[in-house]
Design a protein around this motif. Structure first.
Motif, short mmCIF file in Angstrom:
data_model
loop_
_atom_site.label_atom_id
_atom_site.label_comp_id
_atom_site.label_asym_id
_atom_site.label_seq_id
_atom_site.Cartn_x
_atom_site.Cartn_y
_atom_site.Cartn_z
N ILE A 39 0.84 -1.21 0.00
CA ILE A 39 0.00 0.00 0.00
C ILE A 39 0.87 1.26 0.00
CG2 ILE A 39 -1.96 -1.11 1.14
CD1 ILE A 39 -1.00 0.14 3.76
N ASP A 40 2.09 1.16 -0.60
CA ASP A 40 2.99 2.31 -0.58
C ASP A 40 2.88 3.18 -1.84
OD1 ASP A 40 6.04 0.49 -1.54
OD2 ASP A 40 4.06 0.66 -2.45
N ASN A 41 1.83 2.94 -2.65
CA ASN A 41 1.58 3.72 -3.87
C ASN A 41 2.68 3.56 -4.92
OD1 ASN A 41 -0.87 4.85 -2.95
ND2 ASN A 41 0.25 6.42 -1.81
N ASP A 42 3.51 2.53 -4.81
CA ASP A 42 4.53 2.23 -5.80
C ASP A 42 4.05 1.05 -6.65
OD1 ASP A 42 8.12 1.44 -5.66
OD2 ASP A 42 6.73 1.74 -7.33
N ARG A 43 3.57 1.34 -7.85
CA ARG A 43 3.01 0.31 -8.71
C ARG A 43 3.98 -0.17 -9.77
NH1 ARG A 43 -2.93 3.25 -9.28
NH2 ARG A 43 -3.45 3.11 -7.06
N ASN A 44 5.27 0.17 -9.62
CA ASN A 44 6.28 -0.26 -10.57
C ASN A 44 7.27 -1.26 -9.97
OD1 ASN A 44 5.38 1.47 -12.71
ND2 ASN A 44 6.28 3.18 -11.59
N THR A 45 7.37 -1.29 -8.62
CA THR A 45 8.35 -2.14 -7.95
C THR A 45 7.65 -3.34 -7.33
OG1 THR A 45 9.67 -0.19 -7.44
CG2 THR A 45 10.18 -2.22 -6.24
N ALA A 46 8.17 -4.53 -7.61
CA ALA A 46 7.57 -5.75 -7.06
C ALA A 46 7.71 -5.79 -5.55
CB ALA A 46 8.23 -6.98 -7.68
#
Length: 706
Positions: free
Chosen positions: A281-288
């Motif tokens: 839920i850290d708003n990082d949608r590029n890092t697995a």
């Protein structure tokens, strides 16, 4: 106005324009293509036929009206016919696009553009999409750069009772300025955007103004040995949605207090206590996401029984969950996978109840969308109970939840997000062999929404890194340390600490190797949730001329005191490249892995092995042959041949076989003249079952271009 009159008027107007102008024609191109694809499928003795015929026409031009003014155009028309066992479906589309560019000798540029798409299917009504855009740019120089753009898109159908009729307009402006003051390189950046959308069917409007500001400064000290840079900025965004007629419910993202995950549960999905996972839920949608509960490097959906969810501080009404992945897979490919999806809810993160849902894969946003009736619960999770037959990993990056906010007639729903960030970076290089670095980043985000409590999240990141060349060109050492602390106003503080060390050596020009170590821990409210350790080693050797060898090994372990689980795993890989002649190459690759996981006093183990070989033979430019063999975990083989007897003719042949299916394909491409190209092919797939099913495909394509 239907498609044919629109296309005819556009083409005639274009040619009249060029014929009546005294300015020379810069370039014009015409292209026409035809393709037919026929598929014959025989299943259990039942034969089905399907044929797809497609015609494409295009006219493109570039007209230089003056030395500074040019007009570009692209007009396309497609006509397709699909026949499935005698049932025909026709589709026609026209795409006119025009762009006007103004580039004077002065330092600015002006652009105007328009495009329109009109589709006319054999069923339902036509749908028209029109787009108008304009732009103005002033490059950077003595004055700050400036960009201004406007885009307006309108979409509507032509039914008597409209289902689609909407308009979206976006205005963007940005400016930046770079300068130097007392040996300090600095820049100031500002941008503004205003997006307005209106749905005329339900009488709803939405406006979103956004402001973004940032400034950067950097300077060198001690004759360039010390470099310092810092940045500061903020972002302000507010969205206002207004219902102009009837009462409406507006969809919104509901912010969770914690992310949850767990892999390989024992005894089914209930009872099960899931592990807190802030990365979900850290708003990082590029890092697995690197999971905390097991020793896997990422949450890979090609492995079954992953649990991914989120929790709230209180009961929330949710109607959709979105699971984001890194893999850029198409919807067609995803639809062939069987994940065995299940959605569950819980009130205590212990006992879970299955929830009926439907799933859709959105290839644009790279996410799975799980829709269900609005359900009130505190915890939600998604479980993939099966492993899809995929060739690569499908890694999870984020999970979000959607709920509804109710608005009465002519009332507004407003949400705003305020984000401030700042950072400092220091790099110290006293010698060419030693490099030290430090960075500090502070990011604060405030989320305010009508009808819900305000949320503020503060993220702090601290990092150290160093690199030392022990022996130039032969040996070096590198290490990093990073700590991230996240403090939400509505939940417990979470912290992630990690340390890495890597040692590489090149004793000979033909030999090199490396060893690395990683340690990380995750804490929630000061209590350790999980710890991970992993070590990796790799070696490359050029054993002899034409013989290369690669070796690698990874050992990892993890422990989660919160869930009482432990995991240990190891994997080994090797690769051998043989090149006895320049025209012949043989590649051998293998791997083996194993793991042991303990949960609730129960231990489970897993092992896997792979072994494959590829042989390629390229005696000359006209001939290329290859053979691929998979020995483990399943036996399969592929043979291919490409023959180019002349520059205008190319032939391809391919045969493949495995335990259940085999197939053969061939195709021929021929370009007798530069404007004309022809392509034809045939393929057949046999299935080894009781009914000996097979699928045959025959296709032809032709195109002409001037």
């Amino acid at each position: 106005m239907t498609i044919k009159p629109v296309l005819l008027i556009t083409v005639i107007a274009t040619f009249v324009f060029f014929a009546g102008s005294h300015v020379a024609l810069a370039s014009i191109g015409v292209r026409a293509s035809f393709s037919e694809n026929e598929i014959v499928t025989e299943t259990a003795g039942v034969v089905k036929n399907s044929t797809t015929t497609t015609k494409n026409y295009s006219l493109n031009f570039q007209k230089q009206l003056t030395n500074t003014l040019s007009l570009n155009g692209d007009i396309r028309w497609t006509d397709s016919l699909v026949n499935i066992d005698g049932v025909e479906t026709k589709t026609k589309n026209v795409f006119p696009i025009f762009t006007l560019n103004y580039s004077p000798p002065a330092q600015y540029n002006l652009r105007l553009g328009y495009n329109r798409t009109e589709s006319a299917p054999s069923q339902d009504d036509r749908i028209t999409t029109a787009n108008m855009n304009a732009g103005f740019a002033l490059p950077a120089g003595r004055l700050p750069s400036f960009d201004l753009s406007f885009n307006k898109t309108t979409t509507e159908d032509h039914a008597k009772v409209q289902q689609i009729n909407g308009e979206t307009a976006t205005l963007r402006a940005s400016s930046s300025y770079k300068f130097e003051y007392r040996e300090v390189d600095a820049s100031i950046n500002y941008s503004f955007s205003q997006t307005s959308s209106e749905d005329f069917i339900v009488d709803t409007t939405t406006e979103t103004p956004t402001h973004f500001f940032s400034t950067d400064a950097s300077r060198e000290f001690m004759d360039g040995k010390l470099k310092a840079s810092m940045n500061y900025g903020f972002n302000l965004s507010e969205t206002t949605t207004e219902s102009l007629g009837t009462a409406s419910r507006f969809e919104q993202t509901v912010g969770p207090s914690t992310g949850l995950e767990f892999g390989y549960p024992v005894g089914g999905p209930t009872p099960l206590v899931m592990t807190g996972e802030p990365q979900l839920i850290d708003n990082d949608r590029n890092t697995a996401v690197v999971p905390s509960s097991v020793g896997d490097p990422t949450i890979d959906l090609s492995v079954s029984n992953w649990n991914m969810g989120l929790g709230f501080t209180s009961t929330q009404g949710i109607h959709e969950l979105n699971l984001y992945i890194t893999s850029a897979l198409s919807s067609v490919v995803i639809s062939g996978y069987n994940f065995g999806w299940q959605v569950y809810t819980s009130t205590n993160n212990v006992s879970w109840t299955v929830l009926g849902s439907s799933v859709n894969y959105n290839s644009v946003f790279r996410r799975f969308e799980f829709a269900f009736s609005e359900t009130n619960a505190r915890y939600f999770k998604i479980v993939n109970t099966l492993s899809p037959p995929t060739l690569g990993t499908i890694e999870v990056t984020e999970i979000t939840a959607l709920g509804f906010a109710i608005s009465t007639p002519r009332n507004s729903f407003t949400s705003s997000v305020t984000r401030g960030f700042s950072g400092l970076t220091l790099v110290y290089s006293p010698t060419d062999r030693l490099n030290l670095g430090m960075n500090i980043t502070i990011d604060t985000t405030s989320d305010e929404r009508d009808g819900s409590a305000d949320i503020e999240i503060k993220n702090s990141r601290y990092g150290l890194n160093g690199r030392y060349v022990v022996i130039p060109e032969y040996m070096q050492f590198a290490s990093t340390y990073a700590s991230t602390i996240s403090t939400p106003s509505n939940g417990d503080e979470s912290e992630t600490n990690s340390y890495t060390a890597a040692f590489s050596v090149t004793p000979l020009d033909t030999v090199n190797g490396s060893v690395s170590y990683l340690y990380s821990e995750n804490l929630l409210a000061g209590a350790v949730q999980s710890e991970q350790n992993s070590a990796n080693m790799s070696v490359f050797m050029e054993v002899y001329t034409g013989i290369d060898l690669n070796l690698g090994a990874t050992i990892s372990s993890s422990e989660s005191p919160a869930s009482g689980s432990e995991t240990e795993s190891s994997s080994y890989i090797w690769g051998l490249k043989l090149e006895p002649w320049k025209t012949l190459t043989i590649l051998l690759n293998g791997s083996s892995s194993g793991g042991e996981s303990t949960q609730g006093g129960v231990t489970t183990t897993s092992t896997s092995e792979t072994l494959d070989m590829r042989i390629s033979y390229n005696p000359n430019r006209k001939l290329y042959m290859s053979a691929d063999f998979d020995f483990k975990p399943e036996v399969s083989e592929i043979y291919s041949l490409t023959w180019t007897p002349t520059r205008t003719i190319q032939c391809r042949f391919k045969y493949n076989s495995n335990d259940t299916t085999s197939g053969f394909s061939s195709d021929l491409s021929w370009r007798p003249f530069r404007p004309i190209s022809l392509h034809t092919g045939y393929s057949v797939i046999w299935t080894d079952n009781l009914t000996d099913d097979q699928v045959e495909t025959l296709y032809t394509r032709a195109s002409i271009r001037f």
